[in-house]
Design a protein around this motif. Structure first.
Motif, PDB file in Angstrom:
ATOM      1  N   HIS A  54      24.044  22.311  46.049  1.00  0.00           N
ATOM      2  CA  HIS A  54      24.463  21.959  44.692  1.00  0.00           C
ATOM      3  C   HIS A  54      25.029  23.202  43.997  1.00  0.00           C
ATOM      4  CE1 HIS A  54      21.490  18.872  45.662  1.00  0.00           C
ATOM      5  NE2 HIS A  54      21.966  18.116  44.680  1.00  0.00           N
ATOM      6  N   LEU A  55      26.040  22.999  43.192  1.00  0.00           N
ATOM      7  CA  LEU A  55      26.514  24.065  42.312  1.00  0.00           C
ATOM      8  C   LEU A  55      26.249  23.608  40.883  1.00  0.00           C
ATOM      9  CD1 LEU A  55      28.062  26.835  42.358  1.00  0.00           C
ATOM     10  CD2 LEU A  55      30.046  25.512  41.621  1.00  0.00           C
ATOM     11  N   VAL A  56      25.348  24.321  40.228  1.00  0.00           N
ATOM     12  CA  VAL A  56      25.017  24.029  38.826  1.00  0.00           C
ATOM     13  C   VAL A  56      25.792  25.040  38.009  1.00  0.00           C
ATOM     14  CG1 VAL A  56      23.157  23.670  37.176  1.00  0.00           C
ATOM     15  CG2 VAL A  56      22.704  23.397  39.630  1.00  0.00           C
TER      16      VAL A  56
ATOM     17  N   ASP B 189       7.560  33.221  36.692  1.00  0.00           N
ATOM     18  CA  ASP B 189       6.391  32.339  36.554  1.00  0.00           C
ATOM     19  C   ASP B 189       6.327  31.376  37.746  1.00  0.00           C
ATOM     20  OD1 ASP B 189       5.623  33.404  34.083  1.00  0.00           O
ATOM     21  OD2 ASP B 189       6.801  31.948  32.943  1.00  0.00           O
ATOM     22  N   LEU B 190       7.445  30.686  37.984  1.00  0.00           N
ATOM     23  CA  LEU B 190       7.470  29.721  39.092  1.00  0.00           C
ATOM     24  C   LEU B 190       7.711  30.415  40.432  1.00  0.00           C
ATOM     25  CD1 LEU B 190       7.714  27.881  36.567  1.00  0.00           C
ATOM     26  CD2 LEU B 190       9.223  26.412  37.885  1.00  0.00           C
ATOM     27  N   LYS B 191       8.248  31.617  40.380  1.00  0.00           N
ATOM     28  CA  LYS B 191       8.543  32.413  41.579  1.00  0.00           C
ATOM     29  C   LYS B 191       9.422  31.641  42.573  1.00  0.00           C
ATOM     30  CE  LYS B 191       4.249  35.118  41.192  1.00  0.00           C
ATOM     31  NZ  LYS B 191       4.795  35.925  40.110  1.00  0.00           N
ATOM     32  N   LEU B 192      10.420  30.977  42.040  1.00  0.00           N
ATOM     33  CA  LEU B 192      11.349  30.239  42.895  1.00  0.00           C
ATOM     34  C   LEU B 192      12.555  31.130  43.212  1.00  0.00           C
ATOM     35  CD1 LEU B 192      11.224  26.754  41.119  1.00  0.00           C
ATOM     36  CD2 LEU B 192      10.303  27.329  43.371  1.00  0.00           C
ATOM     37  N   PRO B 193      13.148  30.952  44.396  1.00  0.00           N
ATOM     38  CA  PRO B 193      14.267  31.819  44.801  1.00  0.00           C
ATOM     39  C   PRO B 193      15.584  31.395  44.148  1.00  0.00           C
ATOM     40  CG  PRO B 193      13.758  30.265  46.550  1.00  0.00           C
ATOM     41  CD  PRO B 193      12.739  30.026  45.474  1.00  0.00           C
ATOM     42  N   LEU B 194      15.643  31.588  42.872  1.00  0.00           N
ATOM     43  CA  LEU B 194      16.843  31.266  42.098  1.00  0.00           C
ATOM     44  C   LEU B 194      18.027  32.088  42.607  1.00  0.00           C
ATOM     45  CD1 LEU B 194      17.963  29.887  39.461  1.00  0.00           C
ATOM     46  CD2 LEU B 194      17.238  31.954  38.260  1.00  0.00           C
ATOM     47  N   ARG B 195      19.164  31.431  42.798  1.00  0.00           N
ATOM     48  CA  ARG B 195      20.384  32.134  43.233  1.00  0.00           C
ATOM     49  C   ARG B 195      21.432  32.025  42.129  1.00  0.00           C
ATOM     50  NH1 ARG B 195      17.092  34.300  46.635  1.00  0.00           N
ATOM     51  NH2 ARG B 195      16.686  33.135  48.539  1.00  0.00           N
TER      52      ARG B 195
ATOM     53  N   SER C 202      34.758  19.722  48.291  1.00  0.00           N
ATOM     54  CA  SER C 202      33.739  20.314  49.167  1.00  0.00           C
ATOM     55  C   SER C 202      32.530  19.392  49.330  1.00  0.00           C
ATOM     56  CB  SER C 202      33.263  21.650  48.578  1.00  0.00           C
ATOM     57  OG  SER C 202      32.379  21.427  47.499  1.00  0.00           O
ATOM     58  N   ARG C 203      31.595  19.835  50.161  1.00  0.00           N
ATOM     59  CA  ARG C 203      30.340  19.086  50.365  1.00  0.00           C
ATOM     60  C   ARG C 203      29.339  19.346  49.242  1.00  0.00           C
ATOM     61  NH1 ARG C 203      30.923  21.316  55.574  1.00  0.00           N
ATOM     62  NH2 ARG C 203      29.274  22.805  55.117  1.00  0.00           N
ATOM     63  N   LEU C 204      29.618  20.326  48.418  1.00  0.00           N
ATOM     64  CA  LEU C 204      28.677  20.673  47.345  1.00  0.00           C
ATOM     65  C   LEU C 204      28.633  19.580  46.281  1.00  0.00           C
ATOM     66  CD1 LEU C 204      29.845  24.340  46.943  1.00  0.00           C
ATOM     67  CD2 LEU C 204      27.510  23.687  47.505  1.00  0.00           C
TER      68      LEU C 204
ATOM     69  N   ARG D  66      19.138  23.386  47.756  1.00  0.00           N
ATOM     70  CA  ARG D  66      19.477  24.818  47.735  1.00  0.00           C
ATOM     71  C   ARG D  66      20.623  25.038  46.749  1.00  0.00           C
ATOM     72  NH1 ARG D  66      20.499  27.475  53.254  1.00  0.00           N
ATOM     73  NH2 ARG D  66      20.021  29.301  51.980  1.00  0.00           N
ATOM     74  N   PRO D  67      20.304  25.095  45.482  1.00  0.00           N
ATOM     75  CA  PRO D  67      21.362  25.226  44.484  1.00  0.00           C
ATOM     76  C   PRO D  67      21.824  26.665  44.267  1.00  0.00           C
ATOM     77  CG  PRO D  67      19.246  25.087  43.399  1.00  0.00           C
ATOM     78  CD  PRO D  67      18.970  24.942  44.877  1.00  0.00           C
ATOM     79  N   LEU D  68      23.066  26.778  43.842  1.00  0.00           N
ATOM     80  CA  LEU D  68      23.583  28.039  43.312  1.00  0.00           C
ATOM     81  C   LEU D  68      23.957  27.781  41.853  1.00  0.00           C
ATOM     82  CD1 LEU D  68      24.682  30.983  43.713  1.00  0.00           C
ATOM     83  CD2 LEU D  68      26.909  29.923  44.197  1.00  0.00           C
TER      84      LEU D  68
END
Lengths: 186, 160
Positions: B18-20, B86-92, B37-39, B63-65
């Motif tokens: 996903h592209l946000v 806080d959430l410790k998520l692998p934000l890109r 694209s596939r995104l 797996r968003p960007l």
């Protein structure tokens, strides 16, 4: 006027296999009514991000219903999220618990308290189904219908403001919550 | 300058689902290629919202960007703090740095480049710098690999 707890009791009776994302005041009440791995207590949070988080879950897991319990303060911080959500046909159920005040900071009024027509805001954003309930009887009457089918759905629930509430804490550490939720969504 | 077709192919190859995003005058030029694209493209209203939405996507296994201009990154600070720490998520994050090239050449007094660098440091985001005007497709692939291989939140400062 109904209480926050009464709203959540009705939700507990009608919730199916949806994820329930709680924020702020709901975090203190919902664990007393439910202990499902599909409960995600979004605290510590970034205020106003509960609805975007719920929409993200919907988009990642097509067909999975997501109920977000949000407050009037958080919603006002991020009104644009209703416009964003309205772009998608997803089973996202936004329950706005409107008590007119910032409960955990001492009960100060939110901007324009008691005058903002949140249902009109949601309709203006083109949320396809919008409900408003000023009494427990009204909420009970539409709970089943509003929490089923596709959405997004917006339910404006006007509740009694309660002073003296402290900032709630999640019943589990965030890492454990995330692992539980991910496992349940597999 | 790397073309939008090269950039979008690299995004797909990096495994983003996903592209946000909120387009700016540079990132926005990718839109025709992105639409092919596939995104899955997710247009938000404000950048902090992009971060919260990406958190939900990650919780659900996607797996968003997040692609935003640095001005929006400044606005999104609390959401970045929460999701990354806080959430410790692998934000890109791909952060378009407005006026980066012009400032480097002494042709702009825009303070965006100055504060973009300071704020990615402040939020303790692992980050790389990338200039599509001076790089090859292989360097682009490398920068996306670096972005995605770390376990914590990370960012690319993308020169505009």
């Amino acid at each position: 006027m109904m209480t926050h707890r009464e709203v959540l009791e009705v939700l507990a009776a009608h919730r199916n296999d949806q994820v329930v994302v709680t924020t702020m005041g709901s975090v203190a009440i919902w664990p007393k009514l439910s202990d499902s791995p599909l409960d995600f207590h979004y605290i510590p949070s970034s205020m106003g991000q509960g609805v975007p988080l719920g929409l993200g879950l919907c988009l990642a897991k097509p067909g999975r219903g997501v109920i977000v319990l949000t407050g009037d303060g958080g919603t006002l911080m991020n009104l644009g999220c209703l416009v964003t959500a309205a772009q998608f046909s997803v089973p996202l159920y936004i329950l706005l618990i409107d008590n007119g005040l910032y409960e955990v900071t001492g009960g100060q009024a939110v901007a324009n308290a008691g005058r903002t027509d949140f249902a009109a805001v949601a309709r203006g954003a083109k949320i396809p189904r919008v409900y408003e309930c000023a009494s427990l009887a009204e909420w009970k009457a539409i709970a089943s219908e509003s929490l089923s089918g596709n959405g997004p759905v917006f339910v404006w629930l006007m509740v009694k403001g309660e002073l003296g509430q402290s900032t709630p804490t999640s019943p589990r550490p965030m890492s454990e919550q995330i692992n539980r939720l991910r496992e349940a969504l597999k | 300058m790397l073309g939008s077709n090269v950039i979008v192919s690299a995004l797909e190859a990096a495994g983003f689902t996903h592209l946000v995003w909120i387009p700016d005058s540079h990132i926005g030029t990718w839109e025709p290629e992105l639409r092919k694209s596939r995104l899955t493209l997710v247009r938000v209203c404000r950048e902090g919202e992009a971060i919260g939405l990406a958190a939900g996507l990650m919780l659900g296994g996607a797996r968003p960007l997040v692609a935003i201009q640095c001005t929006g990154f400044f606005e999104a600070g609390d959401a970045v703090r929460n999701v990354a720490h806080d959430l410790k998520l692998p934000l890109r994050l791909l952060i378009g740095v407005r006026s980066e090239r012009a400032a480097r050449d002494g042709k702009s007094g825009d303070n965006c480049p100055h504060f973009a660098a300071k704020l990615v440091d402040a939020w303790e985001l692992i980050h790389s710098r990338f200039d599509p005007a001076e790089s090859t497709p292989q360097q682009l692939a490398d920068v996306f690999r670096k972005l995605t291989e770390v376990a914590t939140a990370s960012a690319i400062l993308w020169a505009e």
